[in-house]
Design a protein around this motif. Sequence first.
Motif, mmCIF file in Angstrom:
data_model
loop_
_atom_site.group_PDB
_atom_site.id
_atom_site.type_symbol
_atom_site.label_atom_id
_atom_site.label_comp_id
_atom_site.label_asym_id
_atom_site.label_seq_id
_atom_site.Cartn_x
_atom_site.Cartn_y
_atom_site.Cartn_z
ATOM 1 N N ARG A 9 0.838 -1.202 0.000
ATOM 2 C CA ARG A 9 0.000 0.000 0.000
ATOM 3 C C ARG A 9 0.871 1.249 0.000
ATOM 4 N N LEU A 10 0.422 2.266 -0.712
ATOM 5 C CA LEU A 10 1.161 3.517 -0.809
ATOM 6 C C LEU A 10 0.353 4.618 -0.135
ATOM 7 N N ARG A 11 0.747 4.946 1.084
ATOM 8 C CA ARG A 11 0.037 5.967 1.854
ATOM 9 C C ARG A 11 0.548 7.343 1.462
ATOM 10 N N LEU A 12 -0.366 8.189 1.054
ATOM 11 C CA LEU A 12 0.007 9.510 0.549
ATOM 12 C C LEU A 12 0.757 10.328 1.591
ATOM 13 N N ASP A 13 0.266 10.327 2.830
ATOM 14 C CA ASP A 13 0.902 11.154 3.862
ATOM 15 C C ASP A 13 2.319 10.672 4.158
ATOM 16 N N ARG A 14 2.499 9.351 4.188
ATOM 17 C CA ARG A 14 3.824 8.801 4.464
ATOM 18 C C ARG A 14 4.783 9.101 3.312
ATOM 19 N N LEU A 15 4.321 8.939 2.081
ATOM 20 C CA LEU A 15 5.173 9.216 0.928
ATOM 21 C C LEU A 15 5.537 10.699 0.852
ATOM 22 N N ALA A 16 4.575 11.557 1.160
ATOM 23 C CA ALA A 16 4.835 12.997 1.134
ATOM 24 C C ALA A 16 5.960 13.348 2.102
ATOM 25 N N LYS A 17 5.938 12.733 3.271
ATOM 26 C CA LYS A 17 6.989 12.977 4.266
ATOM 27 C C LYS A 17 8.326 12.402 3.813
ATOM 28 N N ASP A 18 8.299 11.177 3.302
ATOM 29 C CA ASP A 18 9.541 10.487 2.926
ATOM 30 C C ASP A 18 10.233 11.125 1.720
ATOM 31 N N TYR A 19 9.430 11.659 0.793
ATOM 32 C CA TYR A 19 10.000 12.164 -0.463
ATOM 33 C C TYR A 19 9.980 13.690 -0.562
ATOM 34 N N GLY A 20 9.568 14.347 0.502
ATOM 35 C CA GLY A 20 9.651 15.804 0.545
ATOM 36 C C GLY A 20 8.766 16.518 -0.448
ATOM 37 N N ALA A 21 7.559 16.001 -0.657
ATOM 38 C CA ALA A 21 6.612 16.631 -1.583
ATOM 39 C C ALA A 21 5.255 16.741 -0.908
ATOM 40 N N SER A 22 4.374 17.546 -1.475
ATOM 41 C CA SER A 22 3.038 17.693 -0.911
ATOM 42 C C SER A 22 2.197 16.460 -1.220
ATOM 43 N N VAL A 23 1.133 16.272 -0.483
ATOM 44 C CA VAL A 23 0.233 15.146 -0.703
ATOM 45 C C VAL A 23 -0.365 15.201 -2.107
ATOM 46 N N SER A 24 -0.744 16.396 -2.551
ATOM 47 C CA SER A 24 -1.321 16.521 -3.892
ATOM 48 C C SER A 24 -0.307 16.163 -4.980
ATOM 49 N N THR A 25 0.950 16.549 -4.755
ATOM 50 C CA THR A 25 2.006 16.200 -5.722
ATOM 51 C C THR A 25 2.219 14.687 -5.764
ATOM 52 N N VAL A 26 2.237 14.051 -4.593
ATOM 53 C CA VAL A 26 2.409 12.597 -4.534
ATOM 54 C C VAL A 26 1.248 11.902 -5.237
ATOM 55 N N ARG A 27 0.038 12.413 -5.047
ATOM 56 C CA ARG A 27 -1.120 11.809 -5.713
ATOM 57 C C ARG A 27 -0.967 11.883 -7.230
ATOM 58 N N GLU A 28 -0.495 13.012 -7.726
ATOM 59 C CA GLU A 28 -0.274 13.166 -9.170
ATOM 60 C C GLU A 28 0.812 12.208 -9.663
ATOM 61 N N ILE A 29 1.862 12.053 -8.875
ATOM 62 C CA ILE A 29 2.956 11.140 -9.237
ATOM 63 C C ILE A 29 2.441 9.707 -9.318
ATOM 64 N N LEU A 30 1.657 9.285 -8.332
ATOM 65 C CA LEU A 30 1.147 7.914 -8.323
ATOM 66 C C LEU A 30 0.185 7.675 -9.482
ATOM 67 N N SER A 31 -0.583 8.691 -9.844
ATOM 68 C CA SER A 31 -1.468 8.569 -11.006
ATOM 69 C C SER A 31 -0.640 8.391 -12.279
ATOM 70 N N ARG A 32 0.450 9.120 -12.367
ATOM 71 C CA ARG A 32 1.348 8.990 -13.526
ATOM 72 C C ARG A 32 1.980 7.608 -13.566
ATOM 73 N N LEU A 33 2.416 7.111 -12.427
ATOM 74 C CA LEU A 33 3.021 5.780 -12.368
ATOM 75 C C LEU A 33 1.987 4.691 -12.643
ATOM 76 N N SER A 34 0.738 4.979 -12.338
ATOM 77 C CA SER A 34 -0.336 4.046 -12.666
ATOM 78 C C SER A 34 -0.466 3.873 -14.172
ATOM 79 N N SER A 35 -0.309 4.981 -14.915
ATOM 80 C CA SER A 35 -0.384 4.910 -16.377
ATOM 81 C C SER A 35 0.799 4.144 -16.960
#
Length: 222
Positions: A32-58
């Motif tokens: 599972r990829l938790r947005l809040d945890r990824l945002a903290k680990d990778y130094g990006a906002s939650v909205s940015t992480v969501r966009e990244i995961l959507s891109r990786l989904s494609s």
Amino acid sequence: MSIELLATSIADRAYDRIRADIVFGRLAPGGRLRLDRLAKDYGASVSTVREILSRLSSEGLVIAEGQRGFQVTPVSPEGLQDVASMRLLLESYALPLSFAAGDLEWEGRVVAAHYKLAVMERRMMVDETAGMELWKRYDREFHQTLIEACGSQTVLDLYGGVFDQYLRYQMVAVVFRGEIAAEEHRLLLDCALTRNAERACEVLGRHVNGCVDYTLNSGALR
């Protein structure tokens, strides 16, 4: 740097890091990829992480599950066979084109890429845990260089994405076939320098299918 450029730079770095961590198995398949945890680990906002995961989904590396969020795409024997078939199709198409068009500069890049790969393979034969990630980076570089003169950026882009999915399976299953794979790489180098595309495609088929068989027989994907 403007605020817009800074935001883009942060997003690009986070994308590269998350993608690499999925490809090299640091983010486990099915996890599972938790947005809040990824945002903290990778130094990006939650909205940015969501966009990244959507891109990786494609790209097939992440599964979007609607309200349930995201997970790293699981691995399976069938998935490996599918990705390997696509890799073989693209690489076999591009090799003859690249061999026909490659110049002396291309030959030099092929030789240099093989040299780095061969050094890492020798080290791995002594200790399989020695630099596995670097070994796979050099493996990717060698195969990409073999086809880079094919003249089609579309093919190269498709191949890069497919190879990364294939590489993820190798990292998850810890696949290293030792001298067999090293000899196949030497043969591919010789084929490139002599422009023997037919022989290269033959060797490539053994190389990819041998890796698939080795992985499936190991039971690592069960």
